[in-house]
Write a protein that holds these residues in place. Sequence first.
Motif, PDB file in Angstrom:
ATOM      1  N   SER A 294       0.846  -1.194   0.000  1.00  0.00           N
ATOM      2  CA  SER A 294       0.000   0.000   0.000  1.00  0.00           C
ATOM      3  C   SER A 294       0.885   1.249   0.000  1.00  0.00           C
ATOM      4  CB  SER A 294      -0.908   0.007   1.233  1.00  0.00           C
ATOM      5  OG  SER A 294      -0.153   0.331   2.399  1.00  0.00           O
ATOM      6  N   PRO A 295       0.311   2.421  -0.256  1.00  0.00           N
ATOM      7  CA  PRO A 295       1.110   3.652  -0.260  1.00  0.00           C
ATOM      8  C   PRO A 295       1.874   3.919   1.030  1.00  0.00           C
ATOM      9  CG  PRO A 295      -1.002   4.056  -1.300  1.00  0.00           C
ATOM     10  CD  PRO A 295      -1.071   2.676  -0.727  1.00  0.00           C
ATOM     11  N   THR A 296       1.329   3.458   2.176  1.00  0.00           N
ATOM     12  CA  THR A 296       2.011   3.704   3.450  1.00  0.00           C
ATOM     13  C   THR A 296       2.864   2.516   3.902  1.00  0.00           C
ATOM     14  OG1 THR A 296       0.048   2.981   4.690  1.00  0.00           O
ATOM     15  CG2 THR A 296       0.257   5.342   4.225  1.00  0.00           C
TER      16      THR A 296
ATOM     17  N   LYS B   2      -9.164  -5.108   3.831  1.00  0.00           N
ATOM     18  CA  LYS B   2      -8.219  -4.430   2.948  1.00  0.00           C
ATOM     19  C   LYS B   2      -8.988  -3.857   1.772  1.00  0.00           C
ATOM     20  CE  LYS B   2      -8.394  -8.989   2.437  1.00  0.00           C
ATOM     21  NZ  LYS B   2      -8.530  -9.986   3.526  1.00  0.00           N
TER      22      LYS B   2
ATOM     23  N   SER C 205      -5.098  -0.086   0.576  1.00  0.00           N
ATOM     24  CA  SER C 205      -4.835   0.000   2.020  1.00  0.00           C
ATOM     25  C   SER C 205      -5.094  -1.353   2.676  1.00  0.00           C
ATOM     26  CB  SER C 205      -5.725   1.061   2.667  1.00  0.00           C
ATOM     27  OG  SER C 205      -5.461   1.156   4.063  1.00  0.00           O
TER      28      SER C 205
ATOM     29  N   ASP D  74      -5.112  -1.089   6.037  1.00  0.00           N
ATOM     30  CA  ASP D  74      -5.365  -0.481   7.346  1.00  0.00           C
ATOM     31  C   ASP D  74      -6.788   0.064   7.366  1.00  0.00           C
ATOM     32  OD1 ASP D  74      -5.205   0.626   9.828  1.00  0.00           O
ATOM     33  OD2 ASP D  74      -3.633   2.081   9.339  1.00  0.00           O
TER      34      ASP D  74
ATOM     35  N   ASN E 216      -7.569   4.212   6.295  1.00  0.00           N
ATOM     36  CA  ASN E 216      -6.467   5.087   6.663  1.00  0.00           C
ATOM     37  C   ASN E 216      -6.369   6.252   5.675  1.00  0.00           C
ATOM     38  OD1 ASN E 216      -3.711   6.170   6.598  1.00  0.00           O
ATOM     39  ND2 ASN E 216      -3.176   4.514   8.000  1.00  0.00           N
TER      40      ASN E 216
ATOM     41  N   ASP F 241      -4.052   8.486   5.169  1.00  0.00           N
ATOM     42  CA  ASP F 241      -2.770   8.634   4.471  1.00  0.00           C
ATOM     43  C   ASP F 241      -2.693   7.730   3.243  1.00  0.00           C
ATOM     44  OD1 ASP F 241      -1.781  10.583   6.160  1.00  0.00           O
ATOM     45  OD2 ASP F 241      -0.849   9.147   7.524  1.00  0.00           O
ATOM     46  N   ASP F 242      -3.273   6.521   3.348  1.00  0.00           N
ATOM     47  CA  ASP F 242      -3.309   5.639   2.181  1.00  0.00           C
ATOM     48  C   ASP F 242      -4.140   6.260   1.062  1.00  0.00           C
ATOM     49  OD1 ASP F 242      -1.669   3.434   2.783  1.00  0.00           O
ATOM     50  OD2 ASP F 242      -3.215   2.515   4.028  1.00  0.00           O
TER      51      ASP F 242
ATOM     52  N   ASP G  63      -2.295   9.325  -0.513  1.00  0.00           N
ATOM     53  CA  ASP G  63      -1.167   8.977  -1.374  1.00  0.00           C
ATOM     54  C   ASP G  63      -1.602   8.197  -2.610  1.00  0.00           C
ATOM     55  OD1 ASP G  63       0.445  10.236   0.435  1.00  0.00           O
ATOM     56  OD2 ASP G  63       1.221   8.416   1.360  1.00  0.00           O
ATOM     57  N   PHE G  64      -2.628   7.363  -2.481  1.00  0.00           N
ATOM     58  CA  PHE G  64      -3.085   6.593  -3.638  1.00  0.00           C
ATOM     59  C   PHE G  64      -3.656   7.514  -4.712  1.00  0.00           C
ATOM     60  CE2 PHE G  64      -6.353   4.319  -6.044  1.00  0.00           C
ATOM     61  CZ  PHE G  64      -5.625   3.238  -6.514  1.00  0.00           C
TER      62      PHE G  64
END
Length: 386
Positions: free
Chosen positions: A157-159, A217, A226, A228, A240, A242-243, A246-247
């Motif tokens: 994932s992005p994070t 997920k 994600s 998360d 999440n 942040d995911d 960023d995605f």
Amino acid sequence: MQTKRRCFITLILIFIFAFANICYGFASTITVNIPSRTIYFVSQNISKIYPIAVGKIVSTSPLGTYRIINKQVNPTWISPWNGQVVPSGPSNPLGYRWMGFYSDYGIHGNNMPSSIGTLASSGCIRMYEADVEELYEMVNYGDIVNVVYQTMFTKTSPTGGKALFVYPDFYKKGLNTKQSIKKELSDEGIKVSNDIFDELYKYINISDPLVFSDGYKVIHNNELVSDDVYKSDKGQLYINVDDIKDFFNIDDEKIKSLNSILIDNKNYANIYDIGNMTGVNFSIDDNTKTIKMMGNIIYYEGKFLSTTDYVNYQNRDIYIPIKEFCNITGHKVEWAKDKGVTIDGNPVKYKIYNSKSYINQKDLKSIYGLNIIVDSSSNKIYIKRQ
């Protein structure tokens, strides 16, 4: 004398090998993976993934390493059943491009785009017509074609979260055993409890793909968005932030507009709020704890622009929302009764869907000289200035 002869033979072999390198170049590789139904093309300048259709269970695609041995524009198809000759055109199942790699097997277009992503052929590799025409221009005689059979892929994932994507063992090669999946999870450091593993494994070779992680997920086609996800006492699902940020590559100001909750010092947003902001839809499978994100995502200069439901990957008739494009680029869009939609005062060809104006990406590219990259594998469209 023997020494001279060995040297002479060695020089001949070196010459043959060097000549083969000049002829073939060894620059590009086409990797066809049957379970994921994808082509991964790699050259010195570009890499790209394409969705494909592969051979049916009764007419499997041939595994092995081959080379491109012939190429043809507007190929003729001869029916293997009755010998009928079908010239190039809409009735030809080969489409308008052919790249042969072994015997009668090749990579080609199609006249049935709904078959892409399935097991539909007599062993050949089908692509969307626009995709195969793009690939055709990048492929040379002698380029390597690897037809492989890999069912498991670790996605990130992005994070930095991880999950294991397991695609169905269509050709029944016995790859997706409990032992092999557990070993892959262990090797990749992905922790899944025994209870969750056993529950997920009930859907092996059924879910496509079956994604192993220790909770819910979010996936988008072949990507992990994600791993998360928070589930509230009321059953609401939160991802999440942040995911998501960023995605989609959403700027900080826009991401702040999401109503989020704080759990263990991390922000989470409700999936329906995310859908309202981005235009994507979600499909939730509680049995496999998988949330599928659906939508064709448009980026401008790497930043999230919008989504669109109006796409045809076969010919790349993809419609971009005009208002969102003009908002991010600074162009002025207006509606005039006598002219229809205008951008910067100039009439443009457009279509109305659900009371919203859209422009074909081909027209957008022509008017503004933009570089538009269509990724039919991930359902993403990247718009860039030249």
